[in-house]
Design an enzyme around this catalytic site. Structure first.
Site, PDB file in Angstrom:
ATOM      1  N   HIS B 117      -0.730   2.670  -1.730  1.00 48.92           N
ATOM      2  CA  HIS B 117      -2.094   3.145  -2.094  1.00 48.92           C
ATOM      3  C   HIS B 117      -2.261   4.354  -1.118  1.00 48.92           C
ATOM      4  O   HIS B 117      -1.687   4.456  -0.107  1.00 48.92           O
ATOM      5  CB  HIS B 117      -3.096   2.151  -1.650  1.00 48.92           C
ATOM      6  CG  HIS B 117      -3.327   1.007  -2.665  1.00 48.92           C
ATOM      7  ND1 HIS B 117      -4.099   1.095  -3.932  1.00 48.92           N
ATOM      8  CD2 HIS B 117      -2.554  -0.031  -2.844  1.00 48.92           C
ATOM      9  CE1 HIS B 117      -4.081   0.123  -4.602  1.00 48.92           C
ATOM     10  NE2 HIS B 117      -3.251  -0.682  -4.072  1.00 48.92           N
ATOM     11  N   GLU B 183      -1.470   1.370   2.636  1.00 45.68           N
ATOM     12  CA  GLU B 183      -2.470   2.622   2.455  1.00 45.68           C
ATOM     13  C   GLU B 183      -2.294   3.355   3.585  1.00 45.68           C
ATOM     14  O   GLU B 183      -2.170   3.170   4.682  1.00 45.68           O
ATOM     15  CB  GLU B 183      -3.830   1.684   2.868  1.00 45.68           C
ATOM     16  CG  GLU B 183      -5.091   2.624   2.352  1.00 45.68           C
ATOM     17  CD  GLU B 183      -5.312   2.345   1.045  1.00 45.68           C
ATOM     18  OE1 GLU B 183      -5.739   1.193   0.670  1.00 45.68           O
ATOM     19  OE2 GLU B 183      -5.700   3.522   0.141  1.00 45.68           O
TER      20      GLU B 183
END
Lengths: 315, 320
Positions: B117, B183
């Protein structure tokens, strides 16, 4: 050498519009315009009609750049004269409506000035975008804004290239001005970017008020970056990009790019160099919305434009 | 005082999944998955890796999702709900992914699921997971944190924990026996920044290196990892009638993810120029500050408590 300055007498700028949400995910303009629609005190100026306006409300609702097609490319003569039929793309319908409200483009009835508020993911800082090198009113206005914003830098981008011209929302007005502030991700509101745009507009409206009150603005010069060409990403045969903007170029908007400087970095780690003969000044480096327009960055050249003194024409 | 924890023995990891494009406009993961799919496996890899583009329709359109956020579709309830042709695309897709990489909670699930992400927030690299005692995830974090002299060296690596039971865990990474979202920010949506792509590529490589070493019987010494456990979310100030936001994240807080926020510190700057301050009693660590996709979820920032977690040494059961 004349001992008397040439003063260009220009028509009063009585009607001004401020457009936000031409792209529905560029949040500074959307937030400012919505705020001013609710409470216009901050933007009121003597003797001036100032209309804040959301240009693409459906895209704003969806927080996307556009619904069917880019509104900021939709103001072509073909689109504006298209008959009102079913099935027209939303933004073409909207362009016609905006042209009726604020134009017609090219006519004496058109609004005097439209400020179109934009954000970019590129590290362009505060940028004013002009479409003509001979619009004295606009040249004097950006000169005024740059001085007022100092030491904060305001760059001026001149997009007058005959092949690269595009039909912008603001082109409906006699004096179109683009405000582009970045870097800001799409869909995000950054306080510093918001406040910069707000301040630029404050100075712009101050200038117009002063001009309308009869002030003479002396001759001036404006440093501009003139658009040259678009550089696309390297792509494979399927059209997918095969490289990213090189880390040495990323965020270096307005800085010189010379032959032999790194330009792209392929996904497997190879550097692609800039091979152009002349030094250029890249801008719109890695703008999210331009991947689909085949543009990694735009090259520009530095130029100094001169503007005559101006004054409001006597009635 | 350091107490020698009993060494943990774990089965070796035979199946690993690397997923990207769970949100179609988070481009580092999209391009990384595309590159991995281009390089066909030649059968000599020490561990079986399945590489998946999670939400191909959203990737095609370069949007976060088409009908509903795919990364909220992995609760037990959603995974077991009946689907038809009229169900949202992402709901159908979540069940497909669960069949491919799970089923969640079963012995057939992949050993480790790494979901890639990006965020517009200045988070550096975070491993986000549902457990604060998953020694595999914690050791991988420690391994990433230890790298020096690499492209990643300037990217901070942190471990973020959401204390949610497995049944209610809603994200794709909860499908694997072990899993985390990797992330990396800051990166605007619909943009790929080479520094971010390189950090992600290196993060995945380091993770694979750890797994290979683990599988070949390497002993990983115990130690400590700082764990940030999510406590609460804070929304933007909004107009009581129109619900429109009335302030932006304060310039003093913008980009200061994981810098301790004290009671009284500036949090928002209203459009009328007023500074709004953090009113909580406890100093907490803010993260996901000004994430673009969270405006619609009513989240301006999240707040976490930090604590040091002691991790035991680990070694795979299969010894040479």
């Amino acid at each position: 050498m004349s001992s008397r300055t040439n003063i260009s007498c220009l028509q009063e700028a009585a009607r001004v519009a401020i457009f936000g949400g031409t792209h529905g995910n560029e949040m500074s303009g959307i937030t400012l315009v919505n705020m001013w629609i609710q409470n216009s005190a901050e933007i009121e100026r003597n003797g001036l009609l100032i209309k804040p306006f959301i240009s693409n409300p459906r895209a704003v609702e969806k927080c996307s750049r556009y619904i069917d097609t880019d509104l900021n490319r939709a103001f072509t003569p073909e689109n504006l004269s298209a008959p009102d039929v079913e099935g027209l793309p939303y933004e073409v319908q909207r362009a016609k409506e905006i042209n009726r409200m604020f134009g017609p483009k090219g006519s004496a009835d058109a609004y005097d000035v439209i400020f179109d508020l934009h954000n970019t993911t590129s590290n362009m800082g505060s940028t004013l975008i002009l479409e003509s090198s001979t619009d004295l009113f606009n040249l004097q206005m950006v000169h005024y804004i740059k001085k007022a914003m100092a030491p904060h830098t305001c760059s001026v981008l001149l997009n007058e290239h005959p092949q690269l011209k595009y039909s912008t929302t603001r082109s409906v007005a006699k004096h179109p001005v683009g405000l582009e502030v970045g870097p800001q991700p799409q869909g995000v509101l950054r306080s510093n970017v918001f406040e910069s745009m707000r301040t630029i507009l404050k100075h712009a409206l101050d200038f117009i008020e002063l001009f309308n009150s009869g002030v003479t603005f002396p001759p001036c010069t404006v440093d501009v970056f003139r658009v040259q060409e678009r550089m696309d990403y390297p792509r494979d045969t399927n059209g997918n990009i095969t490289a990213m903007v090189h880390p040495h170029l990323q965020d270096c908007d307005w800085e010189p790019l010379n032959r032999g400087d790194p330009m792209f970095l392929t996904f497997d780690g190879r550097t692609v160099l800039y091979e152009g003969a002349n030094t250029v000044y890249p801008t719109f480096i890695n703008e999210a919305a331009y991947y689909e327009k085949q543009q990694a960055f735009m090259t520009t050249g530095r130029e100094i434009l001169a503007a005559n003194a101006i004054r409001k024409a006597c009635k | 005082m350091f107490v020698e924890k009993k060494r943990q023995k774990k089965k070796e990891m035979s199946r690993v999944a690397v997923c990207g494009g769970t949100h179609g406009n988070e481009l580092a993961g999209v391009y990384l998955v595309r590159e991995r799919l281009k390089r066909r496996a030649d059968g000599t890899e020490p561990v079986s890796v399945v590489t998946v583009m999670s939400n191909p329709r959203a990737v095609q359109l370069c949007v976060r999702y088409v009908e509903t956020d795919l990364n909220r579709c992995f609760t037990r309830a959603t995974l077991s709900a009946p689907v038809s042709e009229t169900s949202p695309y992402e709901m159908i897709r979540s069940q497909e992914l669960n069949a491919l990489l799970g089923p969640k909670g079963s012995a057939q699930a992949v050993d480790l699921l790494c979901d890639l992400h990006n965020t517009t927030a200045n988070t550096g690299l975070c491993l986000i997971t549902y457990s604060d005692c998953d020694w595999i995830c914690l050791h991988i974090c420690k391994h990433l944190q230890a790298r020096t002299n690499t492209k990643m060296a300037s990217t901070p690596v942190r471990y973020v924990h959401f204390d949610i039971p497995l049944n209610e865990a809603y994200s794709l990474d909860s499908v694997g026996k072990h899993g985390f979202a990797m992330e990396i920010g800051p990166q605007p949506h619909s943009v790929v920044r080479s520094v971010i792509f390189s950090a992600m590529q290196e993060g995945v490589q380091l993770m694979m290196d750890w797994i290979c070493q683990f599988n070949s019987g390497t002993l990983f010494e115990g130690g400590w990892v700082d764990v940030y456990t999510m406590v609460k979310n804070i929304d933007y100030p909004r107009d009581s009638e129109t619900h429109v936001i009335t302030a932006a994240v304060h310039p003093n807080l913008q980009d200061r993810d994981f810098c301790l926020l004290h009671p009284g510190d500036p949090m928002f700057l209203s459009f009328s120029g007023e500074t709004l301050r953090y009113k909580g009693k406890e100093a907490l660590y803010p993260f996901f500050i000004n994430e673009g996709a969270y405006y619609e979820k009513g989240i301006a920032l999240s707040l976490a408590r930090k604590r040091r977690v002691e991790i035991p040494s680990v070694r795979s059961e299969t010894l040479r």
